[in-house]
Design an enzyme around this catalytic site. Structure first.
Site, short mmCIF file in Angstrom:
data_model
loop_
_atom_site.label_atom_id
_atom_site.label_comp_id
_atom_site.label_asym_id
_atom_site.label_seq_id
_atom_site.Cartn_x
_atom_site.Cartn_y
_atom_site.Cartn_z
N LYS A 14 0.82 -1.22 0.00
CA LYS A 14 0.00 0.00 0.00
C LYS A 14 0.85 1.27 0.00
O LYS A 14 0.57 2.20 -0.75
CB LYS A 14 -0.93 0.01 1.22
CG LYS A 14 -1.96 -1.11 1.23
CD LYS A 14 -2.87 -1.04 2.43
CE LYS A 14 -2.17 -1.07 3.77
NZ LYS A 14 -1.54 -2.32 4.14
N ARG A 89 -10.66 1.23 9.10
CA ARG A 89 -10.23 -0.11 9.52
C ARG A 89 -11.37 -0.96 10.04
O ARG A 89 -11.19 -2.14 10.28
CB ARG A 89 -9.15 0.00 10.58
CG ARG A 89 -7.85 0.52 10.02
CD ARG A 89 -6.77 0.51 11.03
NE ARG A 89 -5.56 1.06 10.42
CZ ARG A 89 -4.35 0.80 10.82
NH1 ARG A 89 -4.16 0.01 11.83
NH2 ARG A 89 -3.32 1.33 10.20
N ARG A 128 11.40 -6.55 4.68
CA ARG A 128 11.31 -5.14 5.05
C ARG A 128 11.90 -4.90 6.44
O ARG A 128 12.53 -3.88 6.69
CB ARG A 128 9.84 -4.68 5.01
CG ARG A 128 9.66 -3.21 5.29
CD ARG A 128 8.24 -2.77 5.04
NE ARG A 128 7.39 -3.03 6.19
CZ ARG A 128 6.09 -2.80 6.24
NH1 ARG A 128 5.47 -2.32 5.17
NH2 ARG A 128 5.38 -3.04 7.31
N ARG A 134 11.88 -1.80 12.29
CA ARG A 134 10.65 -2.02 13.05
C ARG A 134 10.64 -3.44 13.60
O ARG A 134 10.69 -4.40 12.83
CB ARG A 134 9.43 -1.83 12.15
CG ARG A 134 9.18 -0.40 11.76
CD ARG A 134 8.01 -0.25 10.81
NE ARG A 134 6.82 -0.95 11.27
CZ ARG A 134 5.65 -0.90 10.65
NH1 ARG A 134 5.52 -0.19 9.55
NH2 ARG A 134 4.62 -1.56 11.12
N ARG A 146 -0.41 -9.89 13.17
CA ARG A 146 -0.89 -8.71 12.45
C ARG A 146 -1.76 -9.10 11.25
O ARG A 146 -2.79 -8.47 11.00
CB ARG A 146 0.30 -7.86 11.97
CG ARG A 146 0.99 -7.12 13.11
CD ARG A 146 2.30 -6.49 12.69
NE ARG A 146 2.16 -5.53 11.62
CZ ARG A 146 3.16 -5.19 10.81
NH1 ARG A 146 4.35 -5.73 10.92
NH2 ARG A 146 2.96 -4.29 9.86
#
Length: 190
Positions: A14, A89, A128, A134, A146
């Site tokens: 996204k 969401r 990533r 992160r 998640r």
């Protein structure tokens, strides 16, 4: 006016596709996280309210987030359109967003969902995580949680837009440019 919700689980691409869409269509990027941080930094009434809640470890209520989105829409009245990132969401958020946009004589044009299987998502997020720093991108267990959270709580928003005939699913596996071409085929119809 093109008002686009780019939808998909963590790691679907996204962020990458949003930047390309913003450039091509000159859309205003509405990231609820960015808006929240901006309202807090500027000391607005909504920002102060949100900060109090966040400092207590509480989620910012939908009506506060909707108020912030309303402010952003008002500040960009001449925009060619908006791309919604990280919002809605939940179905309740989608309903509130529809009501807000209707009050401003506009609506969501389309929700474009990037469809990527769970195995590929996990692979992308781990990759990533090597660069992002992160911790939630580096732990396979957290990544699975998640994705599971997305599938159970966020994915039902797609049905909300399907019921309005505003939902299109795009294969999110392929090169960045191939996926972008498919997205623009949809966006160009609005």
């Amino acid at each position: 006016m093109l008002n686009l919700v780019l939808f998909g689980p963590p790691g679907a691409g996204k962020g990458t596709q949003s930047q390309k869409l913003i450039e091509k269509y000159q859309l205003v990027h509405l990231s609820t996280g960015d808006i929240l941080r901006n309202e807090i930094a500027n000391g607005t009434q909504l920002g102060i309210e949100a900060k109090k809640l966040m400092d207590q470890g509480l989620l910012v209520p939908d009506e506060v987030v909707i108020g912030m989105i309303s402010n952003k829409l008002d500040a960009n009245r001449d925009a060619r359109g908006f791309i919604f990132d990280g919002f809605p969401r939940t179905v309740a958020q989608a309903e509130a967003l529809d009501a807000l946009l209707l009050s401003k004589d506009t609506s969501i044009s389309v929700m474009i969902a990037l469809n990527v299987d769970d195995q590929e998502l996990e692979k992308r997020l781990l990759l990533r995580g090597k660069d992002s720093g992160r911790p939630d991108d580096a732990n396979p267990e957290i990544i699975r949680k998640r994705i599971e959270e997305y599938n159970s709580k966020t994915a039902p928003v797609a049905n909300f837009y399907k019921s309005q005939a505003k939902f299109v699913s795009i294969n999110g596996i392929g090169s960045i440019d191939e996926i972008f071409t498919e997205i623009t085929k949809v966006a160009d119809t609005f």
